[in-house]
Design an enzyme around this catalytic site. Structure first.
Site, short mmCIF file in Angstrom:
data_model
loop_
_atom_site.label_atom_id
_atom_site.label_comp_id
_atom_site.label_asym_id
_atom_site.label_seq_id
_atom_site.Cartn_x
_atom_site.Cartn_y
_atom_site.Cartn_z
N GLY A 43 -7.43 7.71 -7.19
CA GLY A 43 -7.40 6.81 -8.34
C GLY A 43 -7.39 7.59 -9.63
O GLY A 43 -7.69 8.79 -9.63
N CYS B 182 -9.05 12.48 -2.44
CA CYS B 182 -8.96 12.78 -3.88
C CYS B 182 -10.10 12.12 -4.65
O CYS B 182 -11.25 12.50 -4.49
CB CYS B 182 -7.57 12.39 -4.39
SG CYS B 182 -7.22 13.14 -5.99
N TYR B 183 -9.81 11.09 -5.46
CA TYR B 183 -10.94 10.40 -6.15
C TYR B 183 -11.94 9.92 -5.11
O TYR B 183 -13.16 9.94 -5.34
CB TYR B 183 -10.41 9.21 -6.96
CG TYR B 183 -11.52 8.48 -7.71
CD1 TYR B 183 -11.94 8.92 -8.96
CD2 TYR B 183 -12.15 7.36 -7.16
CE1 TYR B 183 -12.97 8.28 -9.64
CE2 TYR B 183 -13.18 6.71 -7.83
CZ TYR B 183 -13.58 7.17 -9.06
OH TYR B 183 -14.60 6.54 -9.74
N HIS C 84 -3.72 14.77 -0.94
CA HIS C 84 -3.25 13.46 -0.47
C HIS C 84 -2.52 13.61 0.87
O HIS C 84 -1.33 13.93 0.89
CB HIS C 84 -2.30 12.85 -1.50
CG HIS C 84 -3.01 12.37 -2.73
ND1 HIS C 84 -3.50 11.09 -2.85
CD2 HIS C 84 -3.34 13.01 -3.86
CE1 HIS C 84 -4.11 10.96 -4.02
NE2 HIS C 84 -4.02 12.12 -4.66
N GLU D 7 -1.52 11.27 2.68
CA GLU D 7 -0.64 10.13 2.91
C GLU D 7 0.78 10.35 2.41
O GLU D 7 1.69 9.62 2.78
CB GLU D 7 -1.23 8.86 2.26
CG GLU D 7 -1.31 8.83 0.73
CD GLU D 7 -2.56 9.48 0.16
OE1 GLU D 7 -3.04 10.46 0.76
OE2 GLU D 7 -3.02 9.04 -0.91
N ASP E 279 13.40 -11.44 6.38
CA ASP E 279 12.04 -11.98 6.41
C ASP E 279 12.02 -13.46 6.82
O ASP E 279 11.27 -13.84 7.72
CB ASP E 279 11.36 -11.81 5.04
CG ASP E 279 11.43 -10.38 4.56
OD1 ASP E 279 11.62 -9.49 5.41
OD2 ASP E 279 11.32 -10.15 3.35
N LYS F 287 7.65 -4.35 5.69
CA LYS F 287 9.06 -4.66 6.01
C LYS F 287 9.51 -4.02 7.34
O LYS F 287 10.17 -4.67 8.14
CB LYS F 287 9.94 -4.14 4.88
CG LYS F 287 11.38 -4.52 4.99
CD LYS F 287 11.65 -5.71 4.13
CE LYS F 287 13.06 -6.18 4.18
NZ LYS F 287 13.20 -7.46 3.47
#
Ligand code: XMP
Length: 518
Positions: free
Chosen positions: A58, A85-86, A175, A177, A232, A374
């Site tokens: 963040g 991180c944060y 990070h 991710e 969708d 998605k």
């Protein structure tokens, strides 16, 4: 839907990449939910019953008094926690470590971490030496909290990987991710293994659960579903049809702004393959009549949105007594994002949806895809037997060709646009590029230019070709076609489509551009 799978809770402190944490976990068959830090109370944690928790990065600094903190109860739940991180820094601050801001300790971008000691959390890392990671921090941990040890370091983050093994608390400065931490998924895999996840989140299982949940919600009542022909709403319709059969009626609105043969393809597929009750609402005159003379993009969008609601209401009445409206809402649409300013974000475009409808009509919503990303919807579509040509279709916006025809819309312009678009997509398919591209289409420009064909002067429309790569439509890059491809396509469009004599290629990324032109 009732919680019958294991759950991981992601607490969002406002990082730009929090959604990527969820993506990495879903890829590992772990169900996870993202919630903003403001919502996390002791009671919330109790009700949520997560099996593990991840604290995101963040923009705030834990050094500031009023920076966001999770409740201390979080650390007493007895579940494994990973701070990123944060998330690492807030964990240290809450648990008795310290965080500093100092010269030469910021790291932005690529960095390499060096192992200090082996633990299962870093299985598969450091086999060939240091590992590349992505850093983005100004502050850094200067003393770990009691119980924590350091397992890897980087030049400017002496506490790159830390853990309190007895409590299964892990904290990393980088990070894992993001794509630029190439082996980041491995760390998530190790973390969820430590937390006892058994990979019970699969689309096969989801299908069974979703069908049961739809049956429970709807009972013997009728449901209507707006079908656009996009992935969708198609997947939502097929899933609901599998759950309640004839109780479902789909409404497909032809507003005269569809692509060549689109209306026939969609109707045929749903009527013939799925034997679904389907209202094919031919409303071309209504939409094109109302749009006549309108040239402002927002006016066009709002008008189309309003007409959709009118038409939908008219046809839904014919179904008689529907109590539910089905929508293909996806998880990214329901994640409440963290806003530090507290202000609303600027409206770039009024996206058309049927949001205003349920309240007006006294309908309840059925949204069987609201927990899915998605790519998960595409996998579910495959599970349900939808043809891959349908599942892989490029997204198509609700306002259709109206927003690909900047300025005023006329029947003639729409005809030209449809033909050019069909040639362009045919070219892309012939060159086997369709699946590499997120979205490709022609925009008919409100400009006529002089040309020469044969021995005659022409004064015809110019058009722009658009093709972008993207993962979610939020950001995008233009597709790097070869000059041969562009040249061949331009020649074909000019030869085959009467009314166009000039072709341009749009090389704008998003931002600063948007994908559609209006
Ligand atoms: P933009 O143009 O905002 O588009 O960069 C991002 C993605 O959203 C699609 N789009 C829409 N989809 N209703 C929709 O259902 C709309 O009003 C709408 N406007 C844009 C666009 O095609 C792209 O995939």
């Amino acid at each position: 839907m009732d919680q019958i799978h294991q759950k991981l809770l992601i607490i969002d402190f406002g990082s730009q990449v929090t959604q990527l944490i969820a993506r990495r976990l879903r890829e590992l068959n772990v169900y996870c939910e993202i919630h903003p830090f403001q919502k996390i109370t002791e009671q919330f944690l109790k009700n949520s019953e997560p099996q593990a928790i991840i604290l995101s990065g963040g923009p705030a600094s834990v050094i500031d008094e009023d920076s966001p903190r999770p409740p201390m109860a979080l650390f007493k739940l007895g579940v494994p926690i990973l701070g990123i991180c944060y998330g690492q820094q807030v964990m240290m601050k809450c648990l008795g470590g310290s965080v500093e801001r100092g010269h030469g300790t910021a790291e932005f971008g690529r960095a390499f971490v060096t192992k200090k000691c082996d633990i299962p959390f870093v299985d598969g890392w450091f086999d060939e030496g240091d590992e590349q990671v992505w850093m983005s921090h100004g502050d850094h941990v200067s003393a770990v909290a009691p119980g924590f040890e350091v397992f890897a370091t980087s030049p400017n983050a002496p506490y790159a990987i830390t853990a309190d093994l007895s409590r299964k608390f892990y904290a990393v400065q980088f990070h894992p991710e993001v794509h630029h931490t190439p082996k980041g998924s491995k760390l998530f895999k190790n973390f969820i293994q430590q937390a006892g996840f058994n990979g019970d989140w699969t689309m096969g299982k989801y299908r069974e659960q979703a069908i049961q949940a739809i049956k429970d919600q709807v009972g013997n009542q009728k449901v209507i579903c707006g079908l656009s022909g996009g992935v969708d709403s198609s997947v939502a319709a097929v899933l609901i049809h599998e759950a309640i059969g004839d109780q479902l009626t789909c409404v497909f609105v032809d507003h005269g702004l569809l692509r060549e043969k689109e209306s026939d393809e969609v109707v045929k597929m749903f009527r013939d393959n799925y034997k679904m009750a389907l209202i094919h609402a031919d409303e071309r005159d209504l939409f094109l009549g109302e749009l006549d003379g309108q040239s402002d993009p927002e006016t066009k969008r709002k008008l189309i949105g309003k007409l959709f609601i009118d038409v939908f209401q008219k046809h839904a009445a014919a179904v008689g007594g529907a109590k539910f409206l089905a929508q293909g809402t996806l998880y990214p649409d329901v994640i409440e994002s963290v806003s530090f300013s507290g202000g609303p974000s600027v409206t770039i475009k009024s996206h058309h949806n049927v949001g205003g409808l349920p309240e007006k009509m006294g309908l309840k919503l059925v949204e069987p895809l609201r927990e899915l990303f998605k790519d998960e919807v595409r996998t579910l579509g495959k599970e349900l037997g939808l043809p891959s040509s349908f599942i892989g279709r490029h997204p198509f916006p609700g306002p259709g060709l109206a927003i690909r025809c900047p300025g005023e819309i006329t029947h003639k312009k729409l005809d030209i646009l449809r033909k050019a678009d069909a040639v362009y997509i045919d070219q892309i398919r012939k060159h086997d590029l369709y699946d590499e591209i997120w979205q490709a289409f022609v925009v008919l420009l409100p400009v006529r230019t002089v040309g020469v064909m044969g021995d005659s002067r022409t004064y015809d429309y110019a058009c722009a070709l658009r093709a972008v790569t993207s993962t979610d439509g939020m950001t995008a890059d233009y597709y790097p076609f070869t000059h041969e491809f562009l040249g061949e396509t331009a020649t074909r469009i000019i030869n085959e489509v009467q009314g166009i004599n000039r072709i341009t290629y749009d090389i704008t990324s998003k931002p600063p551009g948007t994908i559609e032109w209006e």
